[in-house]
Design a protein around this motif. Structure first.
Motif: not given
Length: 398
Positions: A79-96, A292-298
């Motif tokens: 649920t937190i992840e879904k809210a994160m996706v909704s709260a992040t602007p279209q061109n934004g990239r979550v880093t951690h 948690v640090d997110f992947p920086q690329d594919e």
């Protein structure tokens, strides 16, 4: 007899010249890099408790109303992840993301947007956004949030806003300051039978002697902590040469490489951070996930940081686990109990720098050593001015 006296005279002269050399080294490094030490030390003292200070400065972003059930009432990570996706602007990239530290803390997501770093909070109970703030702007240091400003000031003196290698300047300054501390210890080192007076303030001393004792004792009592903090700062700001040296003394796993890749996707969809957390917790179920640090690329990996983990070490209770972004497999565990002696040495650096290695005692020691930096610089400067005035008076009298 004459020859022996001559040897003694030459020996005394050599010792005198050697001491003067170290005195000059200590003096000039202190004058050149001492002001940097003040800034780095004071900001570091604040950053030891940066979570607490940050929450105090911006409670709307970081503080939520606790529910009766506490963490048991937290929403699922999905649920937190879904809210994160909704709260992040279209061109934004979550880093951690920093996970809640207690039942009154929010999730704190950092994301990059148009060259700026921003962050927003999510209430852990209902996943609503608490606030969205600018954290760090590459356009101007005066657009940073206060905490972002302090971090930039601490690690690069804001030079990273002007040049790509701004942190290298602070790394070099840290090397010089370590030399200054070692030279100060050499100059202070007492002869047998003088240890008590060397480790205490002289009672009823005049202002000049009191200033000298404050400088001397401030340096002596903070030397061990300052040396550890400065060394770890060199590791973080001049990582490549630091790791190269360590690898040649105590070989590191993969040569200390920071490059960690996920397996090829081969048609698999990437996992989300809840799956990465679940994989880490399945491997280390007793720890608390801190970040948690997110992947920086594919080809990047998730890095899950755990704290309060029993059984790792007597003094360090943290661990990081690298999680493949497609298979959710744990590709590597990093803590002081895994890897070579060189690996363990490197993994001590951040806990030593932040004071986390020894819990609250370590944090207070690091904070106190940083607050002593202005005392060392000011008393050293006064000492130099006193000596300069004395030399001028002697020259005029002669």
């Amino acid at each position: 007899m004459v020859e022996g006296a001559s040897r003694d005279a030459r020996s005394r002269q050599a010792r005198k010249a050697w001491r003067k050399l170290w005195l000059d080294i200590h003096l000039y490094i202190g004058l050149v890099a001492g002001a940097m030490l003040v800034v780095i030390g004071v900001t570091g003292s604040i950053l030891v408790f940066w979570h607490e200070v940050d929450a105090w400065l911006d409670p709307q972003l970081r503080i939520v109303a606790a529910r009766p059930g506490g963490a048991r009432d937290f929403a699922p990570l999905e649920t937190i992840e879904k809210a994160m996706v909704s709260a992040t602007p279209q061109n934004g990239r979550v880093t951690h993301v920093w996970l809640p530290r207690d039942e009154r803390s929010s999730y704190l997501f950092y994301y990059d947007l148009d060259g700026d770093t921003r962050r927003f909070g999510l209430d852990p109970y209902d996943a609503t956004k608490t606030a969205d703030r600018l954290y760090y702007s590459k356009q101007s240091p005066f657009r940073h949030a206060l905490m972002g400003f302090l971090f930039q000031l601490h690690w690069s003196l804001l030079l990273s806003d002007l040049i790509d290698d701004g942190g290298d300047v602070v790394g070099v300054a840290a090397i010089l300051l370590m030399v200054s501390i070692v030279s100060g210890l050499y100059l202070w080192w007492p002869t047998p039978g003088k240890w008590v007076s060397a480790l205490t303030l002289k009672r009823g001393a005049k202002a000049e002697r009191l200033n000298y004792d404050l400088h001397k004792l401030g340096g002596v009592y903070s030397a061990a902590v300052l040396l550890a903090v400065l060394m770890s700062g060199i590791y973080m700001n001049l990582r490549a040469p630091f790791v190269w040296i360590v690898d040649h003394v105590a070989p590191l796993t993969d040569g200390g490489s920071l490059e960690h890749k996920s397996e090829p996707a081969v048609g698999r969809a990437p996992i989300g951070f809840p799956s990465a957390v679940a994989a880490a917790m399945a491997r280390s179920p007793d720890g608390r996930v801190e970040r948690v640090d997110f992947p920086q690329d594919e080809q990047g990996v998730f890095t899950v940081y755990q704290d309060d983990l029993p059984g790792v070490s007597r003094f360090i209770r943290s661990r990081s686990l690298l999680v493949d972004r497609y298979s959710a497999a744990i590709s590597r565990i990093e803590d002081v109990a895994h890897g070579t002696a060189g690996d363990a040495f490197l993994r001590w650096q951040w806990p030593l720098h932040s004071g986390q290695a020894f819990g609250m005692t370590g944090r207070l020691m690091v904070m106190a050593s940083g607050l002593l930096c202005p005392l060392l610089f000011v008393t050293g400067l006064i000492r130099w001015l006193q000596k300069r005035r004395a030399r001028r008076a002697h020259a005029q009298a002669g």
